[in-house]
Design a protein around this motif. Sequence first.
Motif, PDB file in Angstrom:
ATOM      1  N   GLY A  77       1.398   0.250 -10.685  1.00 38.07           N
ATOM      2  CA  GLY A  77       0.682  -0.933 -10.219  1.00 38.07           C
ATOM      3  C   GLY A  77      -0.803  -0.613 -10.286  1.00 38.07           C
ATOM      4  O   GLY A  77      -1.440  -0.702 -11.328  1.00 38.07           O
ATOM      5  N   GLY A  78      -1.352  -0.178  -9.131  1.00 37.11           N
ATOM      6  CA  GLY A  78      -2.766   0.208  -9.090  1.00 37.11           C
ATOM      7  C   GLY A  78      -2.980   1.691  -9.330  1.00 37.11           C
ATOM      8  O   GLY A  78      -4.119   2.159  -9.347  1.00 37.11           O
ATOM      9  N   GLY A  79      -1.907   2.470  -9.477  1.00 31.49           N
ATOM     10  CA  GLY A  79      -2.012   3.900  -9.805  1.00 31.49           C
ATOM     11  C   GLY A  79      -2.504   4.770  -8.658  1.00 31.49           C
ATOM     12  O   GLY A  79      -2.932   5.903  -8.872  1.00 31.49           O
ATOM     13  N   LEU A 152      -0.547  -1.100   5.506  1.00 31.98           N
ATOM     14  CA  LEU A 152      -1.173  -1.036   6.833  1.00 31.98           C
ATOM     15  C   LEU A 152      -2.674  -1.206   6.668  1.00 31.98           C
ATOM     16  O   LEU A 152      -3.326  -0.355   6.060  1.00 31.98           O
ATOM     17  CB  LEU A 152      -0.845   0.341   7.441  1.00 31.98           C
ATOM     18  N   ALA A 203       8.477  -5.614  -9.516  1.00 32.84           N
ATOM     19  CA  ALA A 203       7.950  -6.853  -8.940  1.00 32.84           C
ATOM     20  C   ALA A 203       6.888  -7.400  -9.888  1.00 32.84           C
ATOM     21  O   ALA A 203       5.894  -6.734 -10.168  1.00 32.84           O
ATOM     22  CB  ALA A 203       7.368  -6.587  -7.562  1.00 32.84           C
ATOM     23  N   TYR A 410       5.289   7.509   6.927  1.00 36.65           N
ATOM     24  CA  TYR A 410       5.078   6.282   6.137  1.00 36.65           C
ATOM     25  C   TYR A 410       5.281   6.633   4.669  1.00 36.65           C
ATOM     26  O   TYR A 410       4.612   7.517   4.135  1.00 36.65           O
ATOM     27  CB  TYR A 410       3.670   5.766   6.412  1.00 36.65           C
TER      28      TYR A 410
END
Length: 468
Positions: A77-79, A152, A203, A410
Amino acid sequence: MTLDVDGVASSVRHELESGVQGDVVYPGDRGYDRVRAVFNGMIDRRPLAVVRPADTSDVIRCIEFVRRHDLPLSVRGGGHSVAGHAVRDDAIMLDLSGMKAVQVDPEARTVRADPGLTLGEFDRATQAVGLATTLGVVSVTGIAGLTLGGGLGWLNGRYGLACDNLISADVATADGQLLRASAQQNADLFWGIRGGGGNFGVATSFEYQLHPVDVVLAGGLSFPLIAAPQVLRFYDDFVKAAPDELSTAVSLALNPTGEHTVSIVVCYCGPIDEGEKVLHPLRTFQSPIVDWIQPLPYAALQSANDERFPSGRLHYWKSGWLPDLTDGAIETLMQFVAHMPSSASSVGLQQMHGVASRIAPSATAFPHRAEQYDFLILSQWSDATDSDRNVEWTKALFQAMQPHLEESVYVNNLGDEGPERVQAAYGDNYSRLAAIKGTYDPDNLFRANQNINPNPFVERSDRVPRRT
Ligand SMILES: Cc1cc2nc3c(=O)[nH]c(=O)nc-3n(C[C@H](O)[C@H](O)[C@H](O)COP(=O)(O)OP(=O)(O)OC[C@H]3O[C@@H](n4cnc5c(N)ncnc54)[C@H](O)[C@@H]3O)c2cc1C
């Protein structure tokens, strides 16, 4: 598949290239090193090819291609995942970073966003009409990996996590279908993608709920590290009693003049005058070295941290949930931070608060619903010869913090830490995630991630039924 010296046989190259409209980049091509690079400079992996889809149909064709040729796949995605799972040696890397469409509906207060957007690009579109939703706190991070793992950010106290604001997502699954996941459609998949990462498919589009957020009362207070015991004890009591509109974080780091400091960063997303009253005790209980709390455009707060996280530095992180800032935890932090080997590193505590903390742990795949801190040792440095001592220091601090940390973590903070840590990231939700994985990706095509194994013990008839 037969591979030639460059990795991919020419006949297979032709099949791949003619199947997708977007670019395909191979080893040796101009731009190969740029597109295979991710945020964490420790990751230096060489995929067989990087597919840069133009649209959703390219994503589906790429999935079909890797299945046909039994090739491993990684998804970017954004890496920004520190584990670097977006890129894998000898795999096809599906690089979504060029898919950046974003469509805001100001009336409905919703947005449909492509998976290649960074937080900054997303905020730019929604802030143009005075709306926002919770994302993270560094604007160059990708929305995709962040949302799929939880998300978050500064609005979590008032509006929950990024994944809590997801209304729907389109997911291309291992069998080449495109499914809408929402509360009404494929509800099991929708439950899984809100925390379960990229385990169930790719996605290709996210729909979020937005909220009116314009100018926020935000900024930070810095104190010398020596004051940490008083500062952090006061802070711990103060923020736990604070209204949902206030979300906060702590950073222990070196400031630009080389002084070790403890900083509190705040975001109050309600009326500014009320925020001034709420924050008054925090701003006056001690004299800070710096107080830069002020009314700020929300987007300015979102990018305030960016320069501390340039792409390409070497990173090693360790993390866990910290319920309370006890005397013992504070003392350990002070001892270690005073001897941090890299001036670029920091220790962060990101507060989980309010709405995000009150949602039931089983309501989404993200289970960590409590008033607590996401404790994160963010070690970063530039010279590879410094790697050993930075990694050792990080491990030693993490070990010393064990008596104070929960076992859970997380998932978006994990490195390559093994299956037990992935299970610790999901706790009681793991078995349901494994069953959903068994339904949507029984062969574990999507395994370049914090991997959930399809549960081998669940009979097919017991699996979560599939709905389209
Ligand atoms: C500087 C920095 C600041 C951060 N701050 C925060 C923060 O404030 N709050 C927070 O919650 N997290 C934060 N994170 C952690 C962040 O949530 C994760 O690194 C997240 O993975 C980033 O998503 P990405 O798309 O950029 O990453 P990528 O590395 O591209 O993706 C990570 C993984 O997600 C999966 N994935 C990505 N896109 C898709 C997709 N479209 N479909 C299916 N699977 C996909 C893949 O398995 C991939 O390996 C931060 C990370 C960094 C480096």
